[in-house]
Write a protein that holds these residues in place. Structure first.
Motif, PDB file in Angstrom:
ATOM      1  N   LEU A 174       0.798  -1.108   0.030  1.00 57.80           N
ATOM      2  CA  LEU A 174       0.008   0.275  -0.241  1.00 57.80           C
ATOM      3  C   LEU A 174       0.720   1.472  -0.280  1.00 57.80           C
ATOM      4  O   LEU A 174      -0.118   2.273  -0.576  1.00 57.80           O
ATOM      5  N   GLN A 197       0.812   4.279  -2.758  1.00 58.95           N
ATOM      6  CA  GLN A 197       0.261   5.635  -2.613  1.00 58.95           C
ATOM      7  C   GLN A 197       1.908   6.158  -2.407  1.00 58.95           C
ATOM      8  O   GLN A 197       1.256   7.811  -1.998  1.00 58.95           O
ATOM      9  N   HIS A 198       3.092   6.339  -2.869  1.00 56.17           N
ATOM     10  CA  HIS A 198       4.529   6.755  -2.606  1.00 56.17           C
ATOM     11  C   HIS A 198       4.770   7.205  -1.233  1.00 56.17           C
ATOM     12  O   HIS A 198       5.317   8.293  -1.037  1.00 56.17           O
ATOM     13  N   ILE A 199       5.062   6.270  -0.711  1.00 53.63           N
ATOM     14  CA  ILE A 199       5.211   6.993   0.951  1.00 53.63           C
ATOM     15  C   ILE A 199       6.763   5.727   1.101  1.00 53.63           C
ATOM     16  O   ILE A 199       6.608   4.895   0.684  1.00 53.63           O
ATOM     17  N   VAL A 205      -0.361   5.619   7.364  1.00 52.56           N
ATOM     18  CA  VAL A 205      -0.928   5.779   5.893  1.00 52.56           C
ATOM     19  C   VAL A 205      -1.260   7.441   6.242  1.00 52.56           C
ATOM     20  O   VAL A 205      -1.972   7.931   5.071  1.00 52.56           O
ATOM     21  N   GLU A 206      -3.260   7.053   7.008  1.00 57.65           N
ATOM     22  CA  GLU A 206      -4.148   8.283   6.449  1.00 57.65           C
ATOM     23  C   GLU A 206      -3.184   9.713   7.172  1.00 57.65           C
ATOM     24  O   GLU A 206      -4.331  10.483   5.842  1.00 57.65           O
ATOM     25  N   LEU A 251      -1.320  10.475   3.630  1.00 57.96           N
ATOM     26  CA  LEU A 251      -2.152  10.937   2.795  1.00 57.96           C
ATOM     27  C   LEU A 251      -2.748  11.741   2.853  1.00 57.96           C
ATOM     28  O   LEU A 251      -3.094  12.747   1.935  1.00 57.96           O
ATOM     29  N   LYS A 277       6.375  11.602   1.404  1.00 60.67           N
ATOM     30  CA  LYS A 277       6.378  11.180   2.836  1.00 60.67           C
ATOM     31  C   LYS A 277       7.028   9.749   3.344  1.00 60.67           C
ATOM     32  O   LYS A 277       6.949   9.585   2.761  1.00 60.67           O
TER      33      LYS A 277
END
Length: 647
Positions: free
Chosen positions: A518, A522-524, A555-556, A559, A567
């Motif tokens: 994930l 999401q590019h984290i 993660v939230e 985002l 991030k």
């Protein structure tokens, strides 16, 4: 201000006026109808009380407070009155708290000394018994009735002085002429109240025992209520470990120590010190703890709360010093301390009213706290307006209002605890259901992993067979087979990301692998360094619940950051001999929204799930006797966990 706010403020002001009116009526009613000094009964005049049969039928009991004959600086006995009243200085005094032993005012310590009180009562000639209810007398006395010793509390003899306090009921018969002569010789060398400060009760034994029984019964009911509250608080504290629950139990215990004195003085003879010191300390300790809980409920700023509670604690310490030096404090010092304590109560009531008003303006549910604070302020004010008040039933003004305030705080706190307890039970049920699902998913993961391993072995072995066929085809020169095998080889190599092993527990590895994928999508930038000791007290279900909640929050938070921002999530663990440590930190936008009364932070759109993730994580950590610390900074949100390793 919109219409709804105007209506809310209008209700607040109307409630304020109604509360002040009702409180004033209540305390005025107590003063009028529950006061030993305001009973419409015949009182002595110039040391003599004449009662008719009509007086006794209409009022079979009365409190004798008016015009006692008082001989200062001398301890007299019935022998001194054999030839009539002695030729000594005498005056008439009313029995009240402002009395002084030495009426000359020249010694500088007028609360100390000795004196003799005399009262004659003429009753109807009917030969029946009467009773005298003696309240606390400071600090030792000898009671004579019709020339005979009737009661001795302590030892008033200056050469063998011993103070004591107690409430007693004495029964006797008048003489043949229907005359009752009451002589009380009092000596005080140890307390800042002097002699007879409370009026004795006189009447028939039945009437006095009836009044006494009601008074003590009401006191027992009040104490029993506080004991029940202590048990309920203890139960909630064991279930929730909520600090304010333990403080409320302590508050009820202090209230018992403050209000139990009528029972103790009836059952036992006690020394003046430390009895009255402990009683007064419980009183001001109750006010201090009420102030602290009030600050907690109102959400007062830390600095203001520390200052107000510090002043309250200072008053408790000062009162203790005052009691320890009671025998050496001059009259002007006693008056100064009395004014200081009265001013403190008025200042405390003003603080409670002001802070409760500010809180009530923000939320309508806090209006009741504001009204009770007004009740407290009115009690302090009317206590100064009505100094000559001694309750027949119940307690003093401050006891009444503190009892009401405790019930109010208890109701608010218990409502919050009940909601928290219900939420906790719901959370436990949700965790139980999640555990069942996770167990099934874990079993499925084991089966799926076995199938993956079988497939990987098959593919690995099949490649060897393809290479063998490719070699045979080359040797025979079969180009069709070679082309077909080359095309199969291109697809047989595979290109998917294979699940990694992080800690060796399949369920936990699957969860970490999910968030690793994930984060990549999401590019984290996610860094996982996870290990657990063996054995470890947490089950796979608990570890997945803990990691899932924390990684989901992380993660939230990433985002919600601007697209161009960096991030990053870092999860690290360390195994020490006695503890297992885990730190998870993530970048975020620096904005926090505190959740009321819990201190958790949430930015979820659905308020139903506010704080549940972090609350669930904290519940799991505390279950294993660990600690969870939240440390937000300007750019990083860090959660640290420490759990002891059981060997």
């Amino acid at each position: 201000m919109n219409r709804q706010n105007r209506r809310q403020m209008l209700r607040l002001y109307l409630g304020m006026l109604l509360s002040v009116l009702l409180a004033s009526l209540f305390f005025s009613g107590l003063y009028r109808f529950n006061n030993k000094y305001t009973q419409h009964t015949t009182q002595p005049i110039n040391g003599l009380l004449i009662l008719s049969e009509a007086d006794m039928e209409q009022h079979p009991s009365r409190y004798l407070w008016h015009d006692w004959a008082y001989y200062p600086n001398v301890l007299l006995t019935p022998a001194d009155f054999q030839d009539g009243d002695p030729d000594r200085y005498m005056t008439y005094v009313n029995l009240q708290s402002g009395n002084r032993m030495d009426l000359s005012g020249q010694s500088g310590q007028t609360q100390l000394g000795c004196g003799t009180y005399l009262l004659r009562i003429q009753v109807p000639s009917t030969r029946i018994s009467y009773s005298l209810g003696m309240p606390e007398v400071f600090s030792a006395y000898q009671l004579y009735i019709n020339g005979d010793p009737a009661l001795s509390i302590g030892n008033p003899d200056p050469d063998h002085y011993r103070d004591a306090t107690g409430s007693r009921l004495v029964s006797f018969f008048p003489d043949e002429n229907g005359m009752i002569t009451i002589l009380i010789a009092v000596n005080n060398q140890s307390y800042f109240y002097s002699g007879m400060t409370f009026p004795p009760a006189f009447g028939t034994p039945q009437a006095l025992n009836y009044t006494r029984g009601i008074r003590l019964g009401l006191r027992l009911c009040t104490i029993f209520t506080f004991q029940v509250a202590i048990l309920i608080c203890g139960y909630f504290w064991l279930r929730t470990r909520h600090k304010n629950t333990a403080l409320l139990a302590l508050l009820c215990l202090l209230m018992i120590g403050w209000t139990v004195y009528p029972l103790l003085h009836t059952l036992f003879l006690l020394p003046v010190f430390p009895t009255y010191w402990l009683e007064t300390l419980c009183c001001y300790g109750t006010l201090t703890l009420l102030l602290y809980l009030h600050n907690q409920v109102c959400g007062i700023a830390a600095t203001a709360s520390r200052i107000s509670c510090g002043v309250a604690v200072g008053i408790c310490v000062g009162v203790s010093v005052y009691f320890f030096g009671a025998a050496s404090i001059p009259d002007w010092g006693i008056a100064a301390v009395s004014r200081l304590l009265a001013g403190y109560k008025l200042l405390l009531s003003a603080y409670l009213i002001f802070t409760a008003f500010l809180t009530a303006r923000k939320s309508e549910k806090n209006h009741r706290l504001f009204y009770v604070s007004l009740f407290f302020g009115c009690a302090c004010l009317w206590d100064r307006i009505y100094p000559a008040y001694d309750p027949i039933f119940g307690g003093w003004f401050l006891e009444w209002v503190c009892t009401v305030l405790i019930y109010m705080l208890a109701t608010m706190l218990w409502k919050f605890l009940a909601e928290s307890y219900t939420q906790n039970r719901l959370l436990q049920q949700q965790n139980h259901n999640a555990e069942k699902q996770l167990i099934m998913q874990t079993n499925y993961t084991f089966q799926l992993r076995e199938q993956v391993e079988i497939r990987r072995r098959f593919v690995h072995d099949f490649r060897h067979h393809l290479r063998t066929l490719h070699t045979l085809a080359e040797q025979t020169g079969d180009q069709v087979i070679l082309e077909y095998l080359d095309s199969v080889g291109e697809y047989s190599s595979g290109s998917g990301k294979i699940m990694e092993t992080y800690c060796g527990r399949p369920a936990v590895d699957a969860l970490l692998f999910y968030y690793d994928n994930l984060a990549e999508i999401q590019h984290i930038d996610l860094s996982l360094q996870f290990q657990i000791p063996e054995p470890f007290s947490m089950t796979d279900v608990e570890l997945c619940t803990l990691l899932g909640n924390l990684l989901e929050n992380a993660v939230e938070a990433c985002l919600r950051m601007p697209p161009e921002a960096t991030k990053r999530i870092r999860l690290k663990t360390a195994c020490k001999p006695a503890f297992w440590y885990m730190v998870i930190e993530n970048t975020y936008d620096g904005m926090l929204a505190p959740k009321e009364q819990q201190g958790f932070f949430t930015r979820k759109n659905n308020s139903e799930y506010h704080g549940i993730g972090l609350s669930s994580a904290m519940h799991l950590v505390e279950k294993h006797k660990g600690t969870l610390d939240v440390q937000p900074s300007a750019e990083l949100f860090r959660v640290g966990i420490m759990i002891p390793i059981e060997k």
